[in-house]
Design an enzyme around this catalytic site. Structure first.
Site, PDB file in Angstrom:
ATOM      1  N   ASP A  84      11.599  54.838  -7.473  1.00 24.22           N
ATOM      2  CA  ASP A  84      12.804  55.092  -8.253  1.00 24.22           C
ATOM      3  C   ASP A  84      12.882  54.113  -9.420  1.00 24.22           C
ATOM      4  O   ASP A  84      12.314  53.011  -9.375  1.00 24.22           O
ATOM      5  CB  ASP A  84      14.049  54.921  -7.385  1.00 24.22           C
ATOM      6  CG  ASP A  84      14.120  55.931  -6.255  1.00 24.22           C
ATOM      7  OD1 ASP A  84      13.464  56.981  -6.365  1.00 24.22           O
ATOM      8  OD2 ASP A  84      14.833  55.655  -5.264  1.00 24.22           O
ATOM      9  N   LYS A  85      13.626  54.502 -10.435  1.00 21.11           N
ATOM     10  CA  LYS A  85      13.777  53.682 -11.636  1.00 21.11           C
ATOM     11  C   LYS A  85      14.135  52.235 -11.297  1.00 21.11           C
ATOM     12  O   LYS A  85      13.566  51.297 -11.848  1.00 21.11           O
ATOM     13  CB  LYS A  85      14.842  54.290 -12.546  1.00 21.11           C
ATOM     14  CG  LYS A  85      15.201  53.442 -13.762  1.00 21.11           C
ATOM     15  CD  LYS A  85      16.364  54.044 -14.527  1.00 21.11           C
ATOM     16  CE  LYS A  85      16.813  53.140 -15.656  1.00 21.11           C
ATOM     17  NZ  LYS A  85      17.991  53.681 -16.375  1.00 21.11           N
TER      18      LYS A  85
END
Length: 338
Positions: free
Chosen positions: A145-146
């Site tokens: 995830d970011k």
């Protein structure tokens, strides 16, 4: 159900009843390939008119079922290289292992056409970067995830991409791959070690969020965890408010660790998506820990371990990453009770 302007609708007739949904949609939408439709299904772009998202290409349909297919807008064919610094842990002609910082999106997508890991890799690796994963995701065999930090491996050749893809598809069942995460969660998991199993799929009314769902509405997922530390509450003497745990993945689903831990009642600190109901608990922490959590400003999750078989030499490769400074500061404050 929200109807989008470009949605396409397919109604299942009696002759198609009992067939796979990807087969039925391919026949009804000849302008799209079966593999493209399978990708759309897995990305949550296909749903029943009753609002239930379909994410399993092999789902058997029934006569009278009506499906809506959201076709995303076309994206630029190929991302450009960008001079974005990379923390390279290991690199040879076949693979590159990087330690991803928080805030870096892995590959271009809606809202993130530039400034991604892929843009950085194209600039760093040049023409050697594998294209077998598609022009939008060259060399990418898994993602974070970011705002999740930690270790990632990227293929630089087609042969390496094929081997690594097989290893990630097996999820470590054959002993070649291992992925480990450090996570700071609210509360104390009971038992202190265990296995969380539950299919993961998109929420009906929040398509950007995942949830544990019925098996037919999601994909099988399993996570093992081990509690390694309990940290006290400043408000309740002798009561642990948070824990440090280590997770290993048996599958690799979107937001898997975050969703599974929230499902058992122990969401990650700082996770605004899956731990929103726990945000008021910050007042149980000491003032320094509260300040550290505010500075962290993301979920307390770090991919600390990555092990795989080298795709060319077959040599076991194993890498470990320390907690990034902001997460390490939070853990230190929690452990000290300050």
């Amino acid at each position: 159900m929200t109807i989008l302007p470009d949605d396409k609708f397919v109604t299942v007739d009696g002759d198609s009843a009992g067939q796979r949904i990807d087969v039925v949609l391919t026949r009804a939408l000849p302008e799209l390939t079966r593999s493209r439709l399978q990708s759309l299904i897995r990305d949550g772009a296909v749903r029943r008119v009753d609002g239930a998202t379909i994410e399993v290409p092999g789902l058997r349909v029934k006569s009278g079922d009506v499906f809506a297919i959201a076709i995303p807008d076309a994206e630029p064919a190929k991302p450009e290289g960008e001079n974005i610094p990379l923390d390279v842990v290991y690199e040879d002609r076949a693979v590159i292992v990087i330690d991803k910082p928080a805030g870096l999106v892995v590959h271009p997508a809606a809202g993130h056409a530039t400034g991604t890991l892929v843009n950085a890799l194209i600039a760093h690796c040049g023409d050697s970067l594998s294209g077998i994963g598609g022009v939008r995701r060259p060399g990418i065999v898994h993602r974070l995830d970011k705002d999740t930090t930690g270790l990632m491996v990227v293929a630089k050749t087609d042969a390496a991409h094929h081997s690594l893809s097989e290893q990630f598809a097996a999820h470590g069942a054959d002993g070649r791959l291992e992925r480990g995460y450090a996570a700071v969660v609210w509360g104390v998991p009971e038992p202190s070690a265990g296995r969380i199993e539950g299919a993961i799929g998109r929420k009906i009314h929040h398509r950007t969020r995942m949830a544990v769902v019925r098996e037919e509405h999601g994909r099988h997922a399993a996570t093992r965890y081990q509690t390694v530390g309990h940290y006290p509450s400043s408000a309740l003497i002798g009561i642990a408010a948070t824990s440090l745990i280590r997770c290993t993945l048996e599958t690799g689903r979107t937001h898997q660790v975050r969703v599974h831990l929230a499902h058992i009642g122990h969401p990650l600190l700082g996770d605004a998506t899956y731990g929103a109901g726990f945000q008021t608990r910050i007042h149980k922490l000491g003032p320094q820990a509260q300040a550290a959590l505010v500075r962290l400003n993301r979920q307390a999750l770090h991919a600390e371990l990555l092990a795989f078989e080298h795709p060319i030499t077959a040599k076991p490769m194993r890498f470990q990453s320390r907690l990034p400074n902001d997460l390490a500061e939070l853990v230190e404050c929690l452990a000290a009770g300050v």
